[in-house]
Design a protein around this motif. Structure first.
Motif, PDB file in Angstrom:
ATOM      1  N   UNK A  63      -9.467  -1.740 -13.147  1.00 40.43           N
ATOM      2  CA  UNK A  63     -10.693  -1.103 -13.641  1.00 40.43           C
ATOM      3  C   UNK A  63     -10.633   0.419 -13.556  1.00 40.43           C
ATOM      4  N   UNK A  64     -10.730   1.081 -14.708  1.00 39.68           N
ATOM      5  CA  UNK A  64     -10.637   2.534 -14.739  1.00 39.68           C
ATOM      6  C   UNK A  64     -11.809   3.156 -13.995  1.00 39.68           C
ATOM      7  N   UNK A  65     -11.495   4.148 -13.170  1.00 41.43           N
ATOM      8  CA  UNK A  65     -12.531   4.823 -12.398  1.00 41.43           C
ATOM      9  C   UNK A  65     -12.840   4.150 -11.078  1.00 41.43           C
ATOM     10  N   UNK A  66     -12.260   2.967 -10.840  1.00 39.11           N
ATOM     11  CA  UNK A  66     -12.538   2.245  -9.606  1.00 39.11           C
ATOM     12  C   UNK A  66     -11.778   2.861  -8.436  1.00 39.11           C
ATOM     13  N   UNK A  67     -12.395   2.852  -7.269  1.00 39.57           N
ATOM     14  CA  UNK A  67     -11.778   3.418  -6.068  1.00 39.57           C
ATOM     15  C   UNK A  67     -10.478   2.699  -5.735  1.00 39.57           C
ATOM     16  N   UNK A  68     -10.426   1.405  -5.984  1.00 38.60           N
ATOM     17  CA  UNK A  68      -9.290   0.586  -5.583  1.00 38.60           C
ATOM     18  C   UNK A  68      -8.122   0.655  -6.563  1.00 38.60           C
ATOM     19  N   UNK A  69      -8.363   1.154  -7.794  1.00 34.25           N
ATOM     20  CA  UNK A  69      -7.343   1.116  -8.849  1.00 34.25           C
ATOM     21  C   UNK A  69      -6.056   1.866  -8.525  1.00 34.25           C
ATOM     22  N   UNK A  70      -6.111   3.106  -7.990  1.00 39.05           N
ATOM     23  CA  UNK A  70      -4.855   3.806  -7.700  1.00 39.05           C
ATOM     24  C   UNK A  70      -3.960   3.049  -6.725  1.00 39.05           C
ATOM     25  N   UNK A  71      -4.561   2.413  -5.716  1.00 39.68           N
ATOM     26  CA  UNK A  71      -3.767   1.633  -4.763  1.00 39.68           C
ATOM     27  C   UNK A  71      -3.115   0.449  -5.469  1.00 39.68           C
ATOM     28  N   UNK A  72      -3.886  -0.269  -6.282  1.00 36.82           N
ATOM     29  CA  UNK A  72      -3.333  -1.422  -7.004  1.00 36.82           C
ATOM     30  C   UNK A  72      -2.217  -0.987  -7.951  1.00 36.82           C
ATOM     31  N   UNK A  73      -2.395   0.157  -8.600  1.00 31.78           N
ATOM     32  CA  UNK A  73      -1.372   0.664  -9.517  1.00 31.78           C
ATOM     33  C   UNK A  73      -0.085   0.996  -8.769  1.00 31.78           C
ATOM     34  N   UNK A  74      -0.206   1.558  -7.569  1.00 29.83           N
ATOM     35  CA  UNK A  74       0.979   1.849  -6.756  1.00 29.83           C
ATOM     36  C   UNK A  74       1.661   0.574  -6.278  1.00 29.83           C
ATOM     37  N   UNK A  75       0.870  -0.429  -5.952  1.00 31.76           N
ATOM     38  CA  UNK A  75       1.441  -1.714  -5.521  1.00 31.76           C
ATOM     39  C   UNK A  75       2.315  -2.294  -6.626  1.00 31.76           C
ATOM     40  N   UNK A  76       1.864  -2.175  -7.876  1.00 35.38           N
ATOM     41  CA  UNK A  76       2.614  -2.793  -8.969  1.00 35.38           C
ATOM     42  C   UNK A  76       3.916  -2.056  -9.278  1.00 35.38           C
ATOM     43  N   UNK A  77       3.939  -0.730  -9.080  1.00 36.52           N
ATOM     44  CA  UNK A  77       5.157   0.029  -9.379  1.00 36.52           C
ATOM     45  C   UNK A  77       6.069   0.205  -8.172  1.00 36.52           C
ATOM     46  N   UNK A  78       5.611  -0.186  -6.992  1.00 40.18           N
ATOM     47  CA  UNK A  78       6.437  -0.028  -5.806  1.00 40.18           C
ATOM     48  C   UNK A  78       7.798  -0.735  -5.920  1.00 40.18           C
ATOM     49  N   UNK A  79       7.877  -1.948  -6.477  1.00 43.26           N
ATOM     50  CA  UNK A  79       9.200  -2.575  -6.632  1.00 43.26           C
ATOM     51  C   UNK A  79      10.161  -1.734  -7.467  1.00 43.26           C
ATOM     52  N   UNK A  80       9.646  -1.039  -8.491  1.00 45.11           N
ATOM     53  CA  UNK A  80      10.517  -0.182  -9.300  1.00 45.11           C
ATOM     54  C   UNK A  80      11.067   0.967  -8.457  1.00 45.11           C
ATOM     55  N   UNK A  81      10.223   1.542  -7.598  1.00 45.86           N
ATOM     56  CA  UNK A  81      10.692   2.620  -6.711  1.00 45.86           C
ATOM     57  C   UNK A  81      11.907   2.167  -5.908  1.00 45.86           C
ATOM     58  N   UNK A  82      11.829   0.960  -5.365  1.00 44.86           N
ATOM     59  CA  UNK A  82      12.905   0.468  -4.511  1.00 44.86           C
ATOM     60  C   UNK A  82      14.135   0.052  -5.317  1.00 44.86           C
TER      61      UNK A  82
END
Length: 439
Positions: free
Chosen positions: A238-257
């Motif tokens: 959900x755009x503008x949601x407080x929780x969205x940036x954390x969820x977005x980082x969770x999804x891209x974290x595997x790519x980082x590794x």
């Protein structure tokens, strides 16, 4: 059953001092005992019995303070921060009870359109209600450390004690080390296209509290309302949601590794990332790897914005900076955004006193300088000159002279000292003083 399971081993010591790396966590949630378990690792790698920490009243009160400090507009219920504040205690108690009884239901998200920085285009922004922002902040207080401990070192976006500047310093450092080939990647509509089921599977790898998982699902499936229609998103956060940036980082974290384990120097800020390579062949290998990974997880690389450049001869942009043959400048969009903000206060027919006008633009100038103070020195005199021309044009009109102030005569008629007498913030002067202090 999960409510009865202890989230941490019984032998964890309550008297343990909180390490500096966890100074940012909410102490009303993350006790020494829980942090000890976090660092040691919980049995099975999953956390149980977390919902009671979400509806814990002191956590909600702390969350409310953060939401109030961030201000923000009212959601679809038209309850503003100021309105909410009149009955804070009753509202928080009511929210706590609803969460405790599994009766809490997030409201819809109000969609508005805002101007894109440095562009005539607009982008959608979702505005949750104040109550939803409070609950999301309380939820983030509980679950963020669980994921933060495993996030990659070279991910910088929306994380505690990390910033754009940290990411930019790393990119600059790699360029100086000889990493000249840059894969400038762009994910097409990332926040709107994250597959929700796959995202939740990543969350479920660490969280086993079904009530917390259900709350997250509720936020992902919040109805979105604009002036003419409403719908329920089937993908994205959900755009503008407080929780969205954390969820977005969770999804891209595997790519980082994946990239780190393959030996690639990737620097990521949310969905904006670059991969620095020493050779063209290595950059092409990185592009192939990222393309395969994104396709496997339901994401898409932008076909025209994703490119490989040679930093010795080409230009690339990252986080508002433009890198040109080893030199740094503000991007064109950043310059336009700055000018647009200044223009709002410096129209030629502006009725306010020069003192008032300069007081209004000074915070814009200071903020811009703080972010771009490491740019090439030629940047700053150009910015100052443009701003002073706007101010000279105001004075010229007030003297009933025609045209805007662009000539040498205008500079003589309205010298810099006039604006300095009102406290004009010279970005070029601030840069010179910074350079002298570093000698």
């Amino acid at each position: 059953m999960e409510e009865q399971r202890s989230p941490v081993p019984e032998e964890a010591k309550q008297e343990r001092e909180i390490p500096a790396q966890w100074a940012w966590v909410e102490p009303l949630v993350w006790t020494d005992k829980m942090l000890a378990a976090l660092e040691r690792g919980v049995k099975g790698g999953k956390w149980f019995s977390l919902i009671d920490k979400v509806w814990h009243l002191p956590n909600l009160e702390s969350a409310w303070k953060r939401v109030a400090a961030n201000r923000g507009s009212a959601g679809i219920d038209n309850i503003s921060i100021k309105h909410y504040q009149r009955h804070t205690e009753q509202r928080l108690n009511r929210t706590s009870e609803l969460l405790k009884q599994d009766k809490y239901q997030p409201a819809g998200v109000k969609r508005v359109w805002i101007d894109k920085a440095g562009s005539k285009e607009q982008r959608p922004l979702g505005i949750p209600t104040v109550t939803d922002r409070v609950v999301q902040t309380a939820l983030r207080n509980v679950i963020e450390p669980i994921f933060e401990i495993d996030f990659c070192e070279y991910s910088y976006g929306f994380r505690p004690h990390r910033s754009c500047k940290d990411a930019l310093r790393r990119v600059d450092g790699l360029l100086k080390q000889g990493y000249r080939y840059v894969l400038d990647a762009d994910l097409k509509g990332y926040f709107d296209s994250i597959p929700q089921d796959r995202l939740m599977k990543l969350v479920e790898e660490k969280i086993a509290d079904s009530r917390v998982l259900a709350l997250l699902w509720q936020y992902l499936s919040q109805e979105v309302l604009d002036t003419t229609s409403s719908w329920t998103p089937e993908a994205g956060t959900p755009q503008g949601a407080v929780i969205s940036p954390l969820l977005a980082n969770i999804y891209l974290n595997p790519l980082d590794w994946v990239m780190l384990n393959k030996g690639f120097e990737m620097t990521r800020y949310a969905d904006d990332f670059v991969v620095m390579c020493e050779t063209q062949a290595k950059a092409e290998e990185a592009l192939k790897l990222i393309k395969e990974w994104t396709e496997s997880v339901g994401l898409t690389l932008h076909p025209t914005k994703t490119k490989i450049v040679n930093a010795d001869v080409d230009i690339f942009e990252f986080l508002g900076y433009k890198f040109v043959q080893g030199m740094k400048f503000p991007s064109d969009k950043s310059i336009k955004k700055f000018r647009d903000n200044i223009k709002k206060h410096t129209q030629r027919f502006n009725p306010y006193s020069m003192q008032t006008i300069i007081n209004k633009i000074k915070p814009i100038q200071r903020g811009w300088f703080e972010y771009y103070k490491h740019c090439h020195k030629n940047t700053f005199s150009d910015v100052d000159g443009w701003t002073r021309r706007r101010l000279r044009s105001i004075l010229k009109r007030r003297e009933k002279r025609r045209g805007i102030a662009t000539t040498h005569k205008d500079n003589i008629r309205y010298p810099n000292k006039i604006f300095d007498s009102y406290g004009f913030f010279s970005i070029a002067r601030a840069h010179r003083e910074l350079c002298q202090s570093l000698k």
